[in-house]
Design an enzyme around this catalytic site. Sequence first.
Site, PDB file in Angstrom:
ATOM      1  CD  GLU A 207      10.520  18.884   5.400  1.00  0.00           C
ATOM      2  OE1 GLU A 207      11.547  18.638   6.042  1.00  0.00           O
ATOM      3  OE2 GLU A 207       9.953  19.994   5.388  1.00  0.00           O
ATOM      4  CD  GLU A 290       7.750  -3.744  -1.495  1.00  0.00           C
ATOM      5  OE1 GLU A 290       8.159  -2.617  -1.812  1.00  0.00           O
ATOM      6  OE2 GLU A 290       7.748  -4.706  -2.278  1.00  0.00           O
TER       7      GLU A 290
HETATM    8  C1  LIG Z   1       9.157  -2.590  -6.801  1.00  0.00           C
HETATM    9  O1  LIG Z   1       9.844  -3.588  -7.449  1.00  0.00           O
HETATM   10  C2  LIG Z   1       9.886  -4.798  -6.771  1.00  0.00           C
HETATM   11  C3  LIG Z   1      10.693  -5.727  -7.579  1.00  0.00           C
HETATM   12  O2  LIG Z   1      10.528  -5.458  -8.924  1.00  0.00           O
HETATM   13  C4  LIG Z   1       8.504  -5.334  -6.490  1.00  0.00           C
HETATM   14  O3  LIG Z   1       8.521  -6.506  -5.733  1.00  0.00           O
HETATM   15  C5  LIG Z   1       7.731  -4.268  -5.779  1.00  0.00           C
HETATM   16  O4  LIG Z   1       6.461  -4.738  -5.584  1.00  0.00           O
HETATM   17  C6  LIG Z   1       7.760  -3.014  -6.609  1.00  0.00           C
HETATM   18  N1  LIG Z   1       7.034  -1.951  -6.035  1.00  0.00           N
HETATM   19  C7  LIG Z   1       6.454  -1.036  -6.802  1.00  0.00           C
HETATM   20  C8  LIG Z   1       5.784   0.068  -6.105  1.00  0.00           C
HETATM   21  O5  LIG Z   1       6.447  -1.075  -7.999  1.00  0.00           O
END
Ligand SMILES: *[C@@H]1O[C@H](CO)[C@@H](O)[C@H](O)[C@H]1NC(C)=O
Length: 457
Positions: A207, A290
């Site tokens: 989930e 990220e």
């Molecule tokens: C999502 O978008 C951002 C900016 O465009 C990028 O830096 C990132 O790596 C992307 N992640 C995915 C999963 O596409």
Amino acid sequence: MGPALLLHLTTGLTLLTTTTLIDLTNTIDTTSNREIWKGWDTSLAWWAAAFGQRDDLVNIFFTLRTAPHQSQPLPGLGLAIARYNAGASSSNIINPSNTRMIVSPSTIPSRLISGFWLRWTYSSPSPPSWNWSTDPNQRAMLSKATARGANILELFSNSSMWWTCKNHNPSGSDGGKSDNVQSWNHRNHAVYLATIAKYASENWGSEPSATWWNGKIGTQEGCHFDASTQADVVGYLRSKLNSRGLQQTIISASDESHYDEAVATLNKFSGNATVMGVIARAGKKLWQSEYGEADATGKRLVSNLLLDMRWLRPTAWVYWQVLDGGGWELIEADNNRKTIGQVNQKYFVLAQFARHIRPGMRILDAGSDYAIAAYDHQVRKLVIVVVNWGDVQYINFDLSRFGAVGTNGSTIKRWVTQIGSGSRCVEHSDTQLSGTKLWSRFEKKMVQTFEVSGVVL
Ligand SMILES: *[C@@H]1O[C@H](CO)[C@@H](O)[C@H](O)[C@H]1NC(C)=O
Ligand SMILES: *[C@@H]1O[C@H](CO)[C@@H](O)[C@H](O)[C@H]1NC(C)=O
Ligand SMILES: *[C@@H]1O[C@H](CO)[C@@H](O)[C@H](O)[C@H]1NC(C)=O
Ligand SMILES: CC(=O)N[C@H]1CO[C@H](CO)[C@@H](O)[C@@H]1O
């Protein structure tokens, strides 16, 4: 005379070395009482869409076992969280208007993730409008990771489905700075994420909590969302999750590229999306959601990670793509050609943290920007991870503020990785506790992890 002279010279050299050593001492702050660690993480997305069926890779990333990579033993990272990318792309045509997805000329095919919702008609989340068979590899990696013990699933989206975008291009708006989701589709984007969350909880054995990204680059999925749009979608998403019985699913936002942008966006949120101006003050948990850069040596990783741990204080830390190219990766790979190459030193640098600072431990301040500590209440173990940016020197740790430490002279295990090249998580058992202190000799740009048993906080 010869040997005596030689001896003299050797002694002289040793003395010279000793006098250049600058000893550092850190005191672990037992009152620092930082967050309880949730875990280390990687975004699945592109690498998993390419290699999701590979058991060797899931063992490397999601277990603590020693797993073989190209016949070399590799210490597993034991990631506990999997970040699943809900795709925004699909190749179907929507009739009667013969509408199809627009692909930017620079788009790299392996960076488009297939989405589940194929057209705007919606009666139930099932064919022909929904395709739950799509994105098989990323889903396979998710379920393998879950089977190996990854216990948090984060669902994230970089763009809403292409047909909800103004330009039908899931790589971003024309120009990139304006909102690309049609206003009447804010609700649909919330429906999309909530429906996947519900389906995952019933069919994927996990989930999720949800998040999404605010940004835009033309080579991959991405979409600019204004803060007001995000707040709008957050509101809808909460109600769509609740109406599906997913009250427990946490919504996290905003997922930004830069710290300053994150604070600015948080300040713009209002209503049900209020997260207050400053993250810590709001009583919210923060994840580094990220992390990525192109330095394969691990230098930037260790420097940023330690600063994050000390000042940002996340409860989870997410590496972007563990497999990729150009130094962005831990292990080299080409997602288009589906080939896997060498392991970067950065992998071992991260392992110095991820294998030892484990979910459930309390993060403690180690008294400097080049070290972090974590404490495991259950087994009364203290972990310290340290990097030496200076010349060769001894770094000391003072554990006198703990209620108790192990017996004098007891052995402390340590692991060593050299940034750039050299030692890779080499284990040593040659360090002893001396009263309430421990120390170790560090080469320049050396990372060491210590595990001290019998410590009472
Ligand atoms: C999502 O978008 C951002 C900016 O465009 C990028 O830096 C990132 O790596 C992307 N992640 C995915 C999963 O596409
Ligand atoms: C659903 O996804 C599977 C796997 O990607 C694909 O083979 C199939 O063609 C898709 N079905 C539709 C209707 O798009
Ligand atoms: C710890 O043991 C060492 C070696 O036996 C000894 O020299 C030292 O005085 C002891 N320290 C304490 C604080 O007991
Ligand atoms: C979490 C939160 O603040 N929820 C509120 C969202 O808005 C509704 C209606 O205004 C409130 O009842 C909730 O308490």
